[in-house]
Every structure is written in structure tokens, then in C-alpha cells.
Design a protein around this motif. Structure first.
Motif, PDB file in Angstrom:
ATOM      1  N   THR A 189      10.544  81.460  32.941  1.00  0.00           N
ATOM      2  CA  THR A 189      11.442  80.440  32.410  1.00  0.00           C
ATOM      3  C   THR A 189      10.749  79.082  32.437  1.00  0.00           C
ATOM      4  OG1 THR A 189      12.440  79.775  34.522  1.00  0.00           O
ATOM      5  CG2 THR A 189      13.375  81.727  33.409  1.00  0.00           C
ATOM      6  N   LYS A 190      11.406  78.086  31.816  1.00  0.00           N
ATOM      7  CA  LYS A 190      10.869  76.726  31.798  1.00  0.00           C
ATOM      8  C   LYS A 190      11.310  75.906  33.011  1.00  0.00           C
ATOM      9  CE  LYS A 190      10.642  76.426  26.736  1.00  0.00           C
ATOM     10  NZ  LYS A 190      11.113  75.668  25.537  1.00  0.00           N
ATOM     11  N   GLU A 191      12.027  76.524  33.927  1.00  0.00           N
ATOM     12  CA  GLU A 191      12.518  75.801  35.094  1.00  0.00           C
ATOM     13  C   GLU A 191      11.365  75.194  35.892  1.00  0.00           C
ATOM     14  OE1 GLU A 191      15.288  76.594  39.084  1.00  0.00           O
ATOM     15  OE2 GLU A 191      14.959  78.197  37.619  1.00  0.00           O
ATOM     16  N   LEU A 192      11.572  73.964  36.358  1.00  0.00           N
ATOM     17  CA  LEU A 192      10.563  73.294  37.172  1.00  0.00           C
ATOM     18  C   LEU A 192      10.880  73.535  38.644  1.00  0.00           C
ATOM     19  CD1 LEU A 192       8.083  71.343  37.094  1.00  0.00           C
ATOM     20  CD2 LEU A 192       9.706  69.481  37.451  1.00  0.00           C
ATOM     21  N   GLN A 251       5.091  81.908  34.148  1.00  0.00           N
ATOM     22  CA  GLN A 251       6.466  81.811  34.646  1.00  0.00           C
ATOM     23  C   GLN A 251       7.426  82.227  33.544  1.00  0.00           C
ATOM     24  OE1 GLN A 251       7.681  78.538  37.501  1.00  0.00           O
ATOM     25  NE2 GLN A 251       8.958  77.985  35.763  1.00  0.00           N
ATOM     26  N   HIS A 287       3.018  72.993  32.239  1.00  0.00           N
ATOM     27  CA  HIS A 287       4.474  73.067  32.350  1.00  0.00           C
ATOM     28  C   HIS A 287       5.042  71.997  31.410  1.00  0.00           C
ATOM     29  CE1 HIS A 287       8.587  72.789  33.786  1.00  0.00           C
ATOM     30  NE2 HIS A 287       8.398  73.960  34.375  1.00  0.00           N
ATOM     31  N   PRO A 288       6.072  72.324  30.627  1.00  0.00           N
ATOM     32  CA  PRO A 288       6.565  71.370  29.618  1.00  0.00           C
ATOM     33  C   PRO A 288       7.040  70.045  30.180  1.00  0.00           C
ATOM     34  CG  PRO A 288       8.054  73.273  29.855  1.00  0.00           C
ATOM     35  CD  PRO A 288       6.784  73.613  30.562  1.00  0.00           C
ATOM     36  N   GLU A 289       7.452  70.006  31.458  1.00  0.00           N
ATOM     37  CA  GLU A 289       7.923  68.743  32.043  1.00  0.00           C
ATOM     38  C   GLU A 289       6.800  67.924  32.675  1.00  0.00           C
ATOM     39  OE1 GLU A 289      11.409  68.774  34.471  1.00  0.00           O
ATOM     40  OE2 GLU A 289      12.246  70.532  33.467  1.00  0.00           O
TER      41      GLU A 289
END
Length: 330
Positions: A9-12, A7, A135-137
Motif C-alpha cells: 500500500t501507499k501508507e507511510l 510495500q 515512497h510517494p510522500e
């Protein structure tokens, strides 16, 4: 073949509709988020690994990780045997037919190489769906699951009833016990009963034995066609969670699990895979998996409990399943 989705971006992104297209990562229950990496927001590529050195393991003695069990195995054993006995008593009281009970085993690693671990998993478990997801979140998960939730293309679908476990002894000519056959039959009957209003032209194979790493299971393949007006979402909601990861009746078993397992399964026994890629969907049950958080590695394992279950044997089955994952760790 290894396929990578990155992905941009980091957007969830949470799943809004099963008409969305992307790589889906869904939890066991309803408390966690269904996360999707939308295909149109990802870069992707594939690589064939059959005749290359991509899976060469760069492992030397000094680089090997050392791990520490965060909880004594004897304590884990005592807790799980007690949990299984409680489940057996509940079933014998005619409250349920089957309950799948699990546990989490957490290890601390001083020097875990994630990429090398993933490569080792790919090399060892050629008959499984092997994945590495981050995913970072949410965090980092990886696994090698033998169980397909479903595949679907233009209204045609396939699924499987997978249950029963023994150690692989070099052959798939296995003497399955009554408890194991019954456990797998429950899964098959549940799927057939719950699909009959939604699908047509159902086909079912005879049960057969399949190997998954150092284990073998009983499997029945089921296929059919969605009736007009029935959606992929309805089919997924019928199948998940299956008796292979939850139990029967589904709601009774799920309540017992939530009230008695003593930990949150998160994405273990959820499902993951490609949703609506080139009009095709392929989803897998998240079994034989681990969660990585810094130096901690949490391995999730479980087994189906029936009235015939022997708690000590059920503990040993979880040990065998944990060994499947530990085998890929340095």
C-alpha cells in the motif's frame, strides 16, 4: 544479489521502535520522519546479477539525457570555499576539532531513465551498497554508499571508521596526508570512546585503504559484543551521526552545520537498510546519493574539515565525489 521490497500500500509507516522489522530509511537530523517498509507489509524477491544480462544498459545516442546545472559551478565553488573557510576559522578558534560540510548540486534532466541509471550504478559500484528507494510522500532517492553504519546479529556487531578521500589512480597504495590521517583517526577515536560503556570484546584493525568508485578512503574495522541490557537503539544513537558525516564534538558540529550550510540535508548522511531481518540488522550511511524530483536531480556531497583544511582543496574533493554520481547519469 539484488533484493527488492515492494510495500503493498501507499501508507507511510514511521519507525516506532528499533524492535520493528523492515527496511529503514532515516534522515540526518530529527526533523524528517524515520520511514520503514515493514517486512510483513511487503512483497519481496531477490535476484542474482552476477551471470545474467540484468545489467545490460539500454542506452542509445538519441536516448541520452541532456542536463543543465541549475546554478553556475563558479557560484557553487565560491559559496563552498567561503563555507569551508568559516569552518576552518571556527575550528582554529578551538570551537571544534572537525566539521563535515556539504553542498547540494541540482541538475535538470530532459529525459532521465531511472531504471537504467540504477542498473549502471549497480554495474559500476560493485563494492558499495547500491539502492533505489521511493515512497510517494517522501520522494525518490538512490545512491551507492561505501560506509556501513553497523551490522548486528545476536548481540555481535561490526562497524567502521571511514574518512579521508583521494582520487583512485589505479592502486590502493596511497600516500595519505597528515590532514587525511588525522580526519580518519578522529572518527576511530570517537567510535571507540563512545562504545566502551556499551560493548565489550572490542576488536580493531589497523587503518587500510579501500576503493569506492573513482575514490579511495582510509578505513578501520571495529567489532565487538553488546553488553547485557544494551539495545540496538542505544548503539545506533551512539554511532549516528558519526564524525565522518557530522564532526567533533558532535553537538557543536551539528549546530554549526544547521546554522551555516544553508540547505536541508534531508536523508543525505542519514542511514538506511534492513532492520531485524532474520534477527540480523545491516545499516549503511547514506552517502554518494541523489534525490530525484521530476526533471530535477540533486546530488549531495561533502567532506571533513579540520584546522589543516585548504578550502580550494575541499571544493575539489566535493567535485570528485559529485563526479562519482554523475558518472552513472546518461
Amino acid at each position: 544479489m539484488v533484493t527488492v521490497f515492494v510495500q503493498r500500500t501507499k501508507e507511510l509507516h514511521e519507525l516506532k521502535s528499533y524492535n520493528d522489522a523492515g527496511f529503514l530509511f532515516a534522515p540526518f537530523g530529527s526533523m524528517e520522519k524515520k520511514v520503514i517498509f515493514p517486512f510483513d507489509k511487503c512483497d519481496s524477491f531477490s535476484a542474482s546479477i552476477g551471470a545474467t544480462d540484468l545489467l545490460e544498459i539500454n542506452e542509445t545516442e538519441k536516448d541520452k539525457s541532456r542536463f543543465i546545472n541549475m546554478e553556475e559551478l563558479s557560484d557553487l565553488k565560491e559559496k563552498h570555499i567561503s563555507l569551508v573557510q568559516k569552518g576552518v576559522d571556527f575550528i582554529k578558534a578551538k570551537q571544534a576539532k572537525k566539521i563535515v560540510l556539504s553542498r547540494k548540486e541540482t541538475l535538470e534532466y530532459a529525459n532521465l531513465n531511472v531504471l537504467e541509471t540504477f542498473k549502471k550504478m549497480l554495474k559500476i559500484y560493485k563494492n558499495a551498497f547500491v539502492y533505489l528507494w521511493f515512497h510517494p510522500e517522501i520522494g525518490l532517492w538512490m545512491g551507492a554508499t561505501p560506509e556501513k553504519l553497523l551490522t548486528s546479529f545476536e548481540g555481535d556487531f561490526k562497524t567502521m571508521a571511514l574518512a579521508g578521500t583521494q582520487k583512485h589512480t589505479g592502486t590502493t597504495n596511497v600516500n595519505w596526508q597528515i590532514k587525511e590521517k588525522q580526519e580518519q583517526q578522529y572518527v576511530t577515536e570517537f567510535i571507540l570512546e563512545n562504545l566502551k560503556e556499551t560493548v565489550e570484546k572490542l576488536k580493531i584493525t589497523e587503518p587500510f585503504t579501500v576503493q569506492a568508485g573513482n575514490l579511495v578512503h582510509i578505513r578501520t574495522d571495529i567489532s565487538g559484543k553488546l553488553k547485557s541490557g544494551n539495545s540496538l537503539e542505544k548503539l545506533i544513537n551512539i554511532l549516528h551521526p558519526t564524525p565522518a558525516i557530522c564532526g567533533l564534538p558532535k553537538n557543536v558540529a551539528a549546530t554549526f552545520i544547521l546554522e551555516n550550510e544553508g540547505y536541508d540535508r534531508l536523508y543525505y548522511s542519514g542511514y538506511l537498510g534492513e532492520l531485524n531481518r532474520n534477527e540480523s540488522t545491516s545499516l549503511f550511511v547514506n552517502l554518494r546519493c541523489m534525490q530525484l524530483d521530476g526533471k530535477l536531480v540533486s546530488i549531495y556531497v561533502g567532506g571533513g574539515i579540520t584546522a589543516e583544511s585548504i578550502p580550494k582543496n575541499e571544493w575539489e574533493e566535493t567535485v570528485s565525489k559529485a563526479d562519482v554520481m554523475k558518472k552513472v547519469l546518461p
